[in-house]
Design an enzyme around this catalytic site. Structure first.
Site, PDB file in Angstrom:
ATOM      1  CB  ALA A 171      45.067  21.249  37.074  1.00  0.00           C
ATOM      2  CB  CYS A 172      46.943  25.046  41.035  1.00  0.00           C
ATOM      3  SG  CYS A 172      48.038  26.587  41.064  1.00  0.00           S
ATOM      4  N   GLY A 173      49.655  22.826  41.566  1.00  0.00           N
ATOM      5  CA  GLY A 173      50.060  22.241  43.114  1.00  0.00           C
ATOM      6  C   GLY A 173      50.275  23.300  43.703  1.00  0.00           C
ATOM      7  NE  ARG A 177      46.182  27.162  39.177  1.00  0.00           N
ATOM      8  CZ  ARG A 177      46.330  27.232  37.464  1.00  0.00           C
ATOM      9  NH1 ARG A 177      46.070  27.955  37.135  1.00  0.00           N
ATOM     10  NH2 ARG A 177      47.231  25.982  37.538  1.00  0.00           N
TER      11      ARG A 177
END
Length: 114
Positions: free
Chosen positions: A10-12, A92
């Site tokens: 979900a993290c670009g 992250r």
């Protein structure tokens, strides 16, 4: 070269870091979706230490209730306990290769260890 990324799809930034790893010839990649496969305590300690971050620097406050829970004011062991119990509290993405560990924000930092 072996590489492990602790990844959140979900993290670009995590997706961009993963793409760099996938596009780099000769990289044998392990992807750990840490929200599904939480960190082992010892491994989390090691990657945070080896990345050069402090335990407080490794707290993800955006999108979590870490500040409301008081994590930034806690001692390192209490922060670690919270991170192991709820991996969403860990910033992250982290990447580990034989050349070291990096917190890959921005994603191009991963190139330092490739």
């Amino acid at each position: 070269m072996k590489a492990t990324i602790w990844h959140n799809p979900a993290c670009g930034t995590s997706r961009k870091t993963l793409a760099i790893l996938e596009e780099t010839p000769g990289v044998e990649l392990t992807v750990v979706q840490y929200l599904k496969t939480p960190y082992a305590r010892d491994k989390l300690v090691q990657i945070i230490r080896d990345s050069g971050l402090s335990m407080k620097d490794a707290i993800r406050t955006r999108g979590t209730d870490a500040e409301e829970k008081g994590l930034p004011e806690m001692e390192d062991n209490a922060i670690l306990d919270a991170m192991v119990a709820n991996p969403a509290y860990v910033t992250r993405p982290f990447v580990e290769t034989d050349k070291g560990v990096r917190y890959c924000r921005p994603q191009d930092i991963v190139r330092e260890i490739l």
